[in-house]
Design an enzyme around this catalytic site. Structure first.
Site, PDB file in Angstrom:
ATOM      1  CG  HIS A  88      -5.086  -0.724   3.722  1.00  0.00           C
ATOM      2  ND1 HIS A  88      -5.281  -0.204   2.460  1.00  0.00           N
ATOM      3  CD2 HIS A  88      -4.309   0.171   4.384  1.00  0.00           C
ATOM      4  CE1 HIS A  88      -4.638   0.955   2.362  1.00  0.00           C
ATOM      5  NE2 HIS A  88      -4.041   1.211   3.519  1.00  0.00           N
ATOM      6  CG  ASN A  89      -7.319  -1.661  -0.739  1.00  0.00           C
ATOM      7  OD1 ASN A  89      -6.356  -1.339  -0.060  1.00  0.00           O
ATOM      8  ND2 ASN A  89      -7.220  -1.869  -2.026  1.00  0.00           N
ATOM      9  CD  GLU A 116      -7.576   3.017  -0.315  1.00  0.00           C
ATOM     10  OE1 GLU A 116      -6.492   2.572   0.095  1.00  0.00           O
ATOM     11  OE2 GLU A 116      -7.919   2.946  -1.509  1.00  0.00           O
ATOM     12  CB  SER A 152      -0.918   0.033   1.230  1.00  0.00           C
ATOM     13  OG  SER A 152      -1.689   1.231   1.186  1.00  0.00           O
ATOM     14  CE  LYS A 206      -3.100  -2.331  -0.230  1.00  0.00           C
ATOM     15  NZ  LYS A 206      -3.796  -2.168  -1.433  1.00  0.00           N
TER      16      LYS A 206
HETATM   17  C1  6PG Z   1      -3.170   1.384  -1.683  1.00  0.00           C
HETATM   18  C2  6PG Z   1      -4.466   1.556  -2.412  1.00  0.00           C
HETATM   19  C3  6PG Z   1      -4.385   0.930  -3.751  1.00  0.00           C
HETATM   20  C4  6PG Z   1      -5.513   1.365  -4.661  1.00  0.00           C
HETATM   21  C5  6PG Z   1      -6.575   0.338  -4.747  1.00  0.00           C
HETATM   22  C6  6PG Z   1      -7.972   0.788  -4.581  1.00  0.00           C
HETATM   23  O1  6PG Z   1      -3.248   0.843  -0.611  1.00  0.00           O
HETATM   24  O2  6PG Z   1      -2.141   1.803  -2.205  1.00  0.00           O
HETATM   25  O3  6PG Z   1      -5.523   0.965  -1.715  1.00  0.00           O
HETATM   26  O4  6PG Z   1      -4.278  -0.437  -3.582  1.00  0.00           O
HETATM   27  O5  6PG Z   1      -5.960   2.623  -4.462  1.00  0.00           O
HETATM   28  O6  6PG Z   1      -6.320  -0.198  -5.994  1.00  0.00           O
HETATM   29  O7  6PG Z   1      -8.556   0.799  -5.811  1.00  0.00           O
HETATM   30  P1  6PG Z   1     -10.065   1.079  -6.126  1.00  0.00           P
HETATM   31  O8  6PG Z   1     -10.457   2.325  -5.422  1.00  0.00           O
HETATM   32  O9  6PG Z   1      -9.990   1.254  -7.610  1.00  0.00           O
HETATM   33  O10 6PG Z   1     -10.835  -0.118  -5.759  1.00  0.00           O
END
Ligand code: 6PG
Length: 446
Positions: free
Chosen positions: A169-170, A173, A112, A166
Site C-alpha cells: 500500500h505504501n 502511495e 492506514s 501495508k
Molecule cells: C498510511 C501512511 C502512513 C505513512 C507512512 C509513509 O497508510 O497511513 O502510509 O503509514 O504516511 O509512514 O511514510 P514515509 O512517506 O515517511 O515513508
C-alpha cells in the site's frame, strides 16, 4: 495515532486501558473520560484480565523491539501483542516465531489513514494466525472505515501477511504521490500556471471516477498559504522528501521476488535524489533546460490517471508474489476492498479494481482487466503527449514516463531482450532459449 485508535475503540464501547511513556501524552489522553489511563506498564497489566491483548502503537524498528521484549516478560501463554506500526515484514515474521515459542500470539497489523483515519475509521490489514485474527476481528471491524456496510478490515495470512500488504500500500502511495508531484510540476514549469489555476486543474484530475483522497489533498495544498509569510505554502516547503522505509523495503522485496516494479522504484529514488547533495552542482553547471511545445491540460490528467493505474498494478503483483512465496492470502480483491476507504490510497478506482479481481481472481495483471484496459487505452494519447512534453521541456517525470515504458514493455509481443540474450551468449556463453525448439542453445561465435 494510539490515542485516536483508543478513542475510536471507546466510541464502539470497547474498553481500553492506555499507557503512554510520555507523561504529557498520558494527561492529554486522560482528558477523554472514557479512557482508563495507567501510570505504568505494571499498572496497565494489573487492570487486564487474561487472555490479554496489547496493541502497540510505537515507531517501527527499535521501539517495537524493546516494547515487545518488555511485554514478553510480563505476558502469559495465550496473550497477544498486536503491532499496529509500519514494521518491516521480516521483523514481524521473526517476532511471530519468537513469541509463538512462548505461547504468545503476535499480530502484525497494517493501519492506514493517519491520525484522522485512526480516529474516524482506518483501513486495517491484519496478519497473524487465523485464530488470533478471530479473537480481535470484531474489534477491528468495529473501528474500521466502512463501504456499503462492509468494514475495511481483513486478514491477509499468517505472521507478516498484513504488514506486507501495508508495505505494498505504501509503495503504491509513494508512486501515486510522485506522479501527482510530477503533474503539478508540469503545470508550473511547463505551462506556467498560477496556484489558483493549478488548484482548478487538480480538481479536474480528481473528478468523477478518478476521485481520490490524495487528489483532494493536492487541491487543498495548492490553495493553502503559509501563515508566516503569506506565500503559497508549497513554495516555502523544502523539496527534500523524507521516507521512513516502507517504499524501499517494497523495492527490495520486488527484487528478491522477481517482480517488476520499476515505477514504484522510480518513486522511491525520486525521494532519494531530492535530498542528494550532488544536485547542487548539477543545478550550477547544467542550468535550466529550454522550454518548448504545448500540452493540452486534459492530457496531463490522463497521464496521471494512467500512471496511477500502473502503480496499483505493480503493487498488486508484489502482494501476489509475496503471498505465493510466504503462504499468505493472495486474494487481491480483498486488498482492493480494504483500501476503498479509510486509507491514504482510498479512491473510487479501487471499486473497479476489486470487481476486476472478483470476476477473475487469476488475472495475471490488473491492467488486462477489460474495464481497466479500456481506461488505459483512453488515456494513452494524452499520456504519450505528456511524457514527450516533459522530456522536451527538461521536466523530470520519472513515474509518468516509467509507467508508460512499463506498459509498452508489457504489451509488446516480442520485446527487445533477444538482443540481451545474444550478447550474454556472445561474451559469456550464457546460452539462450530458441523460439523453435526447447532447451538452451549457443550460437557459433567463432
Ligand atoms: C498510511 C501512511 C502512513 C505513512 C507512512 C509513509 O497508510 O497511513 O502510509 O503509514 O504516511 O509512514 O511514510 P514515509 O512517506 O515517511 O515513508
Amino acid at each position: 495515532m494510539g490515542r485516536a485508535l483508543a478513542q475510536n475503540l471507546a466510541d464502539r464501547k470497547i474498553t481500553v486501558i492506555v499507557f503512554d511513556r510520555d507523561a504529557a501524552a498520558r494527561s492529554r489522553t486522560a482528558e477523554d473520560p472514557r479512557l482508563v489511563v495507567a501510570e505504568s506498564v505494571d499498572a496497565m497489566f494489573a487492570k487486564l484480565a487474561p487472555p490479554r491483548t496489547v496493541l502497540l502503537m510505537v515507531n517501527a524498528g527499535a521501539p517495537v523491539e524493546s516494547a515487545t521484549g518488555e511485554l514478553r516478560m510480563l505476558l502469559s501463554p495465550g496473550d497477544m501483542i498486536v503491532d499496529g506500526g509500519n514494521s518491516f515484514w521480516r521483523d514481524t515474521q521473526r517476532r511471530s516465531a519468537d513469541l509463538a515459542r512462548a505461547g504468545l500470539d503476535f499480530v502484525g497489523l497494517g493501519v492506514s489513514g493517519g491520525e484522522e483515519g485512526a480516529r474516524r475509521g482506518p483501513a486495517l490489514m491484519c496478519g497473524g494466525t487465523e485464530a488470533a485474527y478471530g479473537r480481535i476481528r470484531a474489534w477491528l471491524e468495529a473501528i474500521a472505515a466502512r463501504v456499503d456496510g462492509h468494514a475495511c478490515a481483513d486478514w491477509f495470512g499468517p505472521d507478516a501477511g498484513g504488514h506486507f500488504v501495508k508495505m505494498a500500500h505504501n509503495a503504491i502511495e509513494y508512486g501515486v504521490m510522485q506522479a501527482i508531484a510530477e503533474a503539478t510540476q508540469i503545470l508550473k514549469l511547463g505551462l506556467g500556471l498560477s496556484f489558483p489555476e493549478m488548484q482548478k486543474e487538480a480538481a479536474a484530475w480528481g473528478a468523477a471516477e478518478r476521485a481520490s483522497y490524495l487528489l483532494e489533498l493536492t487541491q487543498d495544498i495548492l490553495g493553502r498559504a503559509d501563515r508566516e509569510t503569506g506565500r503559497p505554502l508549497i513554495e516555502v516547503i523544502s523539496d527534500r522528501a523524507g521516507q521512513k522505509g516502507t517504499g524501499g523495503w517494497a523495492i527490495e522485496a520486488a527484487l528478491s521476488l522477481g517482480v517488476a516494479a520499476p515505477t514504484l522504484s522510480e518513486a522511491v529514488f525520486a525521494r532519494t535524489l531530492s535530498g542528494s547533495p550532488e544536485r547542487k552542482d548539477a543545478v550550477a553547471r547544467l542550468g535550466a533546460p529550454a522550454r518548448r511545445g504545448v500540452l493540452e491540460r486534459g492530457d496531463l490528467g490522463d497521464a496521471l490517471f494512467a500512471a496511477t493505474l500502473v502503480c496499483y498494478a505493480q503493487g498488486f503483483q508484489l502482494i501476489r508474489a509475496g503471498a505465493v512465496q510466504h503462504g499468505w492470502v493472495g486474494d487481491l480483491a480483498r486488498a482492493a476492498r480494504v483500501w476503498r476507504a479509510g486509507c491514504i490510497l482510498r479512491a473510487r478506482l479501487l471499486t473497479d479494481v476489486a470487481s476486476a479481481y472478483e470476476l477473475a481472481p487469476d488475472l495475471t495483471t490488473m491492467l488486462a482487466a477489460p474495464g481497466i484496459a479500456s481506461m488505459l487505452k483512453a488515456c494513452e494519447p494524452g499520456w504519450r503527449q505528456t511524457v514527450a512534453f516533459a522530456a522536451s521541456n527538461g521536466i523530470a517525470a520519472p513515474v509518468l514516463s516509467s509507467s508508460l515504458a512499463y506498459l509498452d514493455a508489457m504489451r509488446t509481443p516480442r520485446g527487445a531482450t533477444a538482443m540481451i540474450q545474444a550478447m550474454r551468449d556472445g561474451f559469456g556463453a550464457h546460452g539462450f532459449e530458441r523460439i523453435d525448439k526447447p532447451g538452451m542453445h549457443h550460437a557459433d561465435w567463432s
